[in-house]
Design an enzyme around this catalytic site. Structure first.
Site, short mmCIF file in Angstrom:
data_model
loop_
_atom_site.label_atom_id
_atom_site.label_comp_id
_atom_site.label_asym_id
_atom_site.label_seq_id
_atom_site.Cartn_x
_atom_site.Cartn_y
_atom_site.Cartn_z
N LYS A 166 25.00 26.22 59.05
CA LYS A 166 26.26 25.48 59.24
C LYS A 166 26.93 25.84 60.55
O LYS A 166 27.59 25.00 61.17
CB LYS A 166 27.22 25.74 58.08
CG LYS A 166 26.77 25.30 56.68
CD LYS A 166 25.67 24.28 56.66
CE LYS A 166 25.09 24.06 55.29
NZ LYS A 166 23.74 24.55 55.12
N GLY A 296 8.67 18.36 55.08
CA GLY A 296 9.63 18.41 53.98
C GLY A 296 10.89 17.65 54.31
O GLY A 296 11.60 17.98 55.27
N ASP A 428 18.64 31.85 42.47
CA ASP A 428 17.35 31.23 42.77
C ASP A 428 16.20 31.75 41.93
O ASP A 428 15.12 31.16 41.96
CB ASP A 428 17.01 31.42 44.25
CG ASP A 428 17.81 30.51 45.16
OD1 ASP A 428 18.73 29.84 44.67
OD2 ASP A 428 17.52 30.48 46.37
N HIS A 567 48.57 8.79 52.62
CA HIS A 567 48.07 7.81 53.57
C HIS A 567 48.50 8.20 54.99
O HIS A 567 49.65 8.60 55.18
CB HIS A 567 48.63 6.42 53.24
CG HIS A 567 48.25 5.36 54.23
ND1 HIS A 567 47.00 4.78 54.24
CD2 HIS A 567 48.96 4.78 55.25
CE1 HIS A 567 46.95 3.88 55.22
NE2 HIS A 567 48.13 3.87 55.85
#
Length: 588
Positions: A166, A296, A428, A567
């Site tokens: 990231k 992949g 995992d 908004h």
């Protein structure tokens, strides 16, 4: 008059049970239906409630003992109540099976003989599952040890996975913003990537987070041991210390949080130079590759594709399945596929890689197309991203009654407990979604179960509902989803209604010049319950929180539709989609 606590009949074939743990001691106050002990049978482990309010008067069967169904285990009553003498047990109705019952009995007997300074729980693995579990255990007042083989806590997520990717992806996002800034009147010329400085930034982020974890462990009184942990039965963890020597930890419970590793293909062995795992790709690559092949098209592969393509690398993705990102919505995956191609990626689905060879400064990859034709491509480097097997071998699980499935994952129940009482597994190394936030949530469940049994927590935790776990892909545009797809919802018998709202209609998306994408809600047509949410578009990985929260609370589209949303915001799009599903569409 005192009330009996008896060994219950928890099934027709169950004839006896083992006392695993008394949660109360004689003289302790108890409420009616408050759990007072834990028992184990060959079928199940269960907590036994008090038949009445008062105090625990006696414990007549010690921990570790196995007794027939109907045996009086103790008495509850008012302080000073007399207990009847000559308690007898009901005879067993049939010969009990062995197997798991014998293992549970041995485990309970072992726990009963632990030294007085034994740990309440030892956690093997300091990743996002293990260290979060340790922090929570410490906060609950448990005596806890955390064993980690790496030099720093944080696991794959912090050092080789979520966080470094990231950090790198953020740089790609900045480059994209600068390249597209001219439409907002900002002209940036000569934009280039300083790869060495980007690596320093990534390292600083990792180091800062690792230091925070160390501080957290100290604040929660967690004893951290650096070394390789291995089970020697259910109540001993032997640690081969990194600095030399061995230390054996006696413990009432163990949480296995050992994680996973990148899967290696037999014809594409990792060398760290040309053939890379995801660990290598997030490590200190000397420079940006000019060309890159990725085997992949799952989450890991697609994030790398989005990262390197936007930084100027020529990227090719090879996927065996008919489409990329199989877990996510079909329309979402299709849109991202097109966006990645616009960024320069070549994506081939339905192909099978048959050969990989290093030829000088390049990697030659041969794959077979659906029609049978063979294609060879050359790239500077290759990333293999085809899944992650668990690290459950060599850690001593065979010395317990814990069971592994065919993939090597530990089989657990809703409390994250294995077939060996007191041995839990999370993250995992169990066959649940392989996500850091799932590992953390499972770690909390495991140690809160321990704390409840030890009388540190009043109520046991609730099992995790994996339907409500968000999944995210930090690509451009980003993707997030939670809950069921249309197909899954229909298979489960729901009368499905689907609504979609495009970001092209959202004012904030127009301001950001990020109008690609949409929000799709899968809704039960009769009740308005939100069954699934699928988002592709700006800040999707943050926006998923609202529908995920709504699903967890079992609220409806009507609740979201009648909640005022600010908004201009991106999350107005969620309100629009919900309003449409509730028959209150405004802009949809």
């Amino acid at each position: 008059m005192a009330d009996k606590i008896q060994m219950p009949q928890l099934g027709e074939s169950i004839a006896e049970g083992t006392i695993v743990k008394w949660l109360k001691r004689p003289g302790d106050a108890v409420r009616k239906d408050e759990n007072v002990l834990v028992i184990s049978t060959d079928k199940v482990e269960a907590e036994i409630p008090s038949p009445a309010a008062g105090v625990l008067l006696t414990i007549d069967v010690a921990e570790g003992k196995t007794v027939p169904v109907g045996t009086v285990l103790g008495y509850v009553g008012a302080a000073g109540d007399k207990v009847a003498a000559g308690v007898t047990a009901a005879p067993p109705t049939s010969a009990p099976p062995a197997g798991a019952r014998a293992a549970a009995r041995a485990s309970a007997q072992s726990a009963a003989t632990l030294p007085h300074d034994a740990f309440d729980v030892v956690i093997i693995g300091g990743g996002p599952g293990g260290y979060v579990a340790a922090a929570r255990a410490g906060a609950l007042g448990l005596k806890v040890a955390l064993v980690e083989k790496d030099a720093k806590l944080g696991g794959t997520c912090l050092h080789r996975g979520c966080i470094p990717t990231k950090a790198l992806l953020h740089a790609a996002d900045v480059v994209t913003e600068l390249k597209e800034a001219s439409r907002a009147g900002v002209v940036a010329e000569g934009v280039r990537v300083d790869w060495a400085q980007l690596q320093k930034h990534k390292t600083q982020v990792i180091s800062s987070n690792a230091g925070g974890i160390d501080h957290l462990m100290k604040a929660r009184n967690v004893e951290v041991l650096k070394g390789f942990g291995r089970l020697e039965g259910a109540h001993t963890v032997a640690v081969a210390l990194t600095d030399g020597g061995e230390r054996k930890l006696a413990t009432k419970n163990v949480v296995v949080a050992v994680g996973s590793k990148p899967r290696e293909l037999p014809f594409a062995k990792f060398d760290g130079a040309r053939v890379l795992s995801s660990d290598h790709a997030t490590g200190a690559l000397e420079k940006l590759p000019g060309s890159l092949c990725i085997i992949g098209g799952g989450v890991i592969g697609i994030e790398f594709a989005s990262l390197f393509a936007r930084l100027g690398t020529k990227v090719t993705v090879l996927e065996l399945l008919p489409r990329i990102l199989l877990p996510c919505d079909v329309e979402v995956a299709k849109l991202l596929h097109g966006e990645l191609e616009k960024q320069g990626c070549v994506i081939a689905c339905g192909v099978k890689v048959t050969e990989v060879g290093v030829k000088g400064a390049a990697v030659a990859v041969t794959y077979q197309e659906a029609g049978g034709a063979k294609v060879e491509l050359n790239a500077e480097q290759l990333i293999v991203a085809v899944g992650r097997p668990p690290l459950t071998s060599g850690i001593g699980l065979e010395s317990t009654a814990a069971k592994l499935d065919k993939g090597g994952f530990v089989e657990v129940n809703g409390s994250m407990e294995s077939a060996e009482p007191g041995v839990f597994a999370i993250g995992d190394c169990v066959n649940t979604p392989w996500l850091a936030h799932v590992a953390s949530a499972e770690g909390l469940i495991a140690v809160e179960t321990v704390a409840h049994r030890l009388g540190k927590l009043e109520s046991p935790p609730t099992a995790l509902d994996y339907d409500h776990v968000p999944g995210c892909v930090y690509s451009e545009p980003p993707i997030a989803w939670c809950g069921l797809s249309e197909e899954e919802a229909s298979k489960r018998g729901h009368d499905v209604k689907v609504t979609r709202y495009d970001f092209a209609k959202n004012a904030k998306a127009a301001i950001l010049a990020k109008r690609r994408g949409f929000i799709k809600l899968v809704v039960d047509a009769k009740h308005g319950e939100i069954l699934g949410a699928h988002i592709i578009g700006p800040q999707a990985t943050d926006l998923i929180a609202e529908p995920a929260f709504a699903m967890q609370l079992e609220t409806t589209v009507h609740d979201i539709a009648t909640t005022v949303h600010a908004h201009p915001t991106l999350y107005e799009a969620i309100w629009e989609a919900a309003s449409s599903a509730a028959g209150r569409a405004v802009h949809g």
